[in-house]
Design a protein around this motif. Structure first.
Motif, short mmCIF file in Angstrom:
data_model
loop_
_atom_site.label_atom_id
_atom_site.label_comp_id
_atom_site.label_asym_id
_atom_site.label_seq_id
_atom_site.Cartn_x
_atom_site.Cartn_y
_atom_site.Cartn_z
N ALA A 143 -81.94 62.66 8.61
CA ALA A 143 -81.51 62.02 7.18
C ALA A 143 -81.86 63.11 6.30
N TYR A 154 -70.10 59.38 3.04
CA TYR A 154 -71.00 58.05 3.40
C TYR A 154 -71.80 57.77 2.12
N LYS A 156 -74.77 58.48 1.50
CA LYS A 156 -76.31 58.54 1.98
C LYS A 156 -76.45 58.74 3.45
N THR A 158 -76.55 57.15 6.21
CA THR A 158 -76.48 55.71 6.79
C THR A 158 -76.40 56.14 8.38
N PRO A 159 -76.76 54.70 8.94
CA PRO A 159 -76.54 54.94 10.48
C PRO A 159 -74.92 55.54 10.96
N GLU A 160 -73.98 55.30 10.34
CA GLU A 160 -72.92 55.94 10.66
C GLU A 160 -72.76 57.26 10.40
N ALA A 161 -73.16 57.73 9.24
CA ALA A 161 -73.33 58.81 9.00
C ALA A 161 -74.01 59.87 9.83
N HIS A 187 -84.45 58.92 11.05
CA HIS A 187 -84.38 58.70 9.68
C HIS A 187 -85.78 58.06 9.45
N ASP A 189 -86.57 55.14 7.74
CA ASP A 189 -86.63 54.01 7.59
C ASP A 189 -86.30 53.49 9.12
N VAL A 192 -82.72 51.70 9.52
CA VAL A 192 -81.60 52.29 9.46
C VAL A 192 -81.86 53.27 10.98
N GLU A 195 -80.58 51.10 14.16
CA GLU A 195 -79.22 51.04 13.93
C GLU A 195 -78.39 52.32 14.36
N ALA A 196 -79.05 53.32 13.79
CA ALA A 196 -78.40 54.68 14.17
C ALA A 196 -78.16 54.82 15.89
#
Ligand code: SF4
Length: 367
Positions: A143, A154, A156, A158-161, A187, A189, A192, A195-196
């Protein structure tokens, strides 16, 4: 093991392709491995090898070393040759060190898509060199160093990024028919990060290296990593783990191993089931638990030992363990394999448990 068959309640393991990091299989049905990273200057070969030896003794299975300079790259052949466990070269910015690491006999190379703009043009060459040497590549997205293009898209990390960055880099290698890859999307966090990895697990079959990056000092980093790895591994996601702590790397290995043990993914050594104590306790539970832990440290047989302060939960836990004590009134009922074998005064509880542990080990033919 001494303990009976415990029902596994984790979700089935995600089907990932298997790669070999040196002699350690990662992915497929291979056990989840524990890694760490040295903190020495890599160019200091002796210090680095010394730390690798300490990590190996602590149970580390794969080790990563940073390669920020030519001096570090020059040290890789000696480190790769003398390390007892596979060495991964961690490389940012400089493609030439990737070739040096492959040449040096490193077991794998980690590259970071966010920091490898210069790499993209040379992916073909890297893929060829890695393939010829049988060296896998870890695509390690972080991240803190996300590709600027994706940050813009995105806003920031994000999981998608994180996932898009990883899969984009994979696609560059795939164009050259190179799939000897594992991926991380770290990441700081845990939410996050979880989820990623979930998204990534759905979108590819590469083995996944789990990590909460910059997780913090030992206590915070341990909690964050345990929460995140527990969430993912309980869903069958994750093939190798690295706990990142602002603490000596041996601590990372201990925490990583303990997380796998807690999930039943690694056979436990000594497991002490001890109660937190409360107003009902009639013996000093903390002292008993500490003394039993110290007395059975490095015991050659995996044991579950219950140390319980009173009769509320004591007999139940002690009965379920290999060995146990349910205390009450300054005395302890000693359990072995579910049976009460005697009652001893508090002063004899520890020595009795240790004697019975030795007896159990002898029964199993272990001296
Ligand atoms: Fe309290 Fe007894 Fe439970 Fe220990 S086993 S926490 S002493 S109730």
């Amino acid at each position: 093991t001494v303990r009976g068959d415990e029902p596994r309640r984790l979700a089935p393991r995600r089907r990932s392709r298997q790669i070999m990091v040196g002699n350690v299989p990662v992915g497929g049905d291979a056990p989840v491995s524990v890694q760490s990273m040295t903190t020495t200057v890599t160019a200091d070969v002796n210090a680095t090898l010394q730390q690798i030896a300490e990590l190996t003794a602590a149970g580390c299975q794969i080790v990563r070393v940073a390669v920020p300079s030519q001096d570090d790259a020059d040290a890789l052949p000696a480190i790769a040759r003398k390390s007892a466990i596979p060495v991964i070269a961690d490389i940012h910015f400089q493609p030439k060190y990737v070739f040096a690491a492959i040449e040096a006999g490193c077991a794998a190379v980690r590259v970071n898509p966010g920091n490898i703009k210069k790499f993209d043009d040379r992916v073909g060459e890297i893929a060829r060199a890695a393939k010829d040497a049988g060296v896998p590549i870890r695509i390690g997205v972080n991240a803190g160093s996300l590709d600027k293009r994706l940050l813009a898209k995105y806003g920031k990390a994000t999981p998608e990024a994180l996932v898009e960055s990883a899969l984009w880099e994979c696609s560059l290698f795939e164009e050259h028919d190179f799939r000897d890859i594992k991926i991380s999307v770290k990441h700081n966090d845990p939410v996050v990060m979880v989820e990623a990895y979930r998204l990534l697990a759905e979108r590819c079959d590469y083995p996944l290296h789990l990590g909460v990056t910059e997780a913090g000092p030992a206590f915070q980093g341990t909690v964050k990593s345990a929460v995140a790895f527990g969430a993912l591994l309980s869903q069958g996601i994750g093939d190798t783990i690295r706990v990142s702590l602002s603490a000596p790397p041996v601590e990372e290995v201990k925490v990583g191993t303990a997380i796998l043990e807690a999930l039943g993914l690694r056979e436990r050594g000594l497991e002490i089931v001890s109660c937190p104590s409360c107003g009902r306790a009639q013996v000093d539970v903390y002292k008993l638990a500490e003394e039993v832990t110290a007395g059975l440290k490095d015991f050659p047989v995996p044991l579950r030992v219950a140390v319980m302060g009173c009769v509320v939960n004591g007999p139940g836990e002690a009965r379920e363990a290999d060995l146990g004590v349910a205390s009450g009134n300054g005395k302890g009922q000693i359990f072995v394999k579910g049976e009460v074998i005697k009652t001893v005064p508090e002063s004899q509880i520890v020595e009795t448990l240790l004697e019975e542990a030795v007896r159990l080990a002898e029964k199993m033919g272990v001296d």
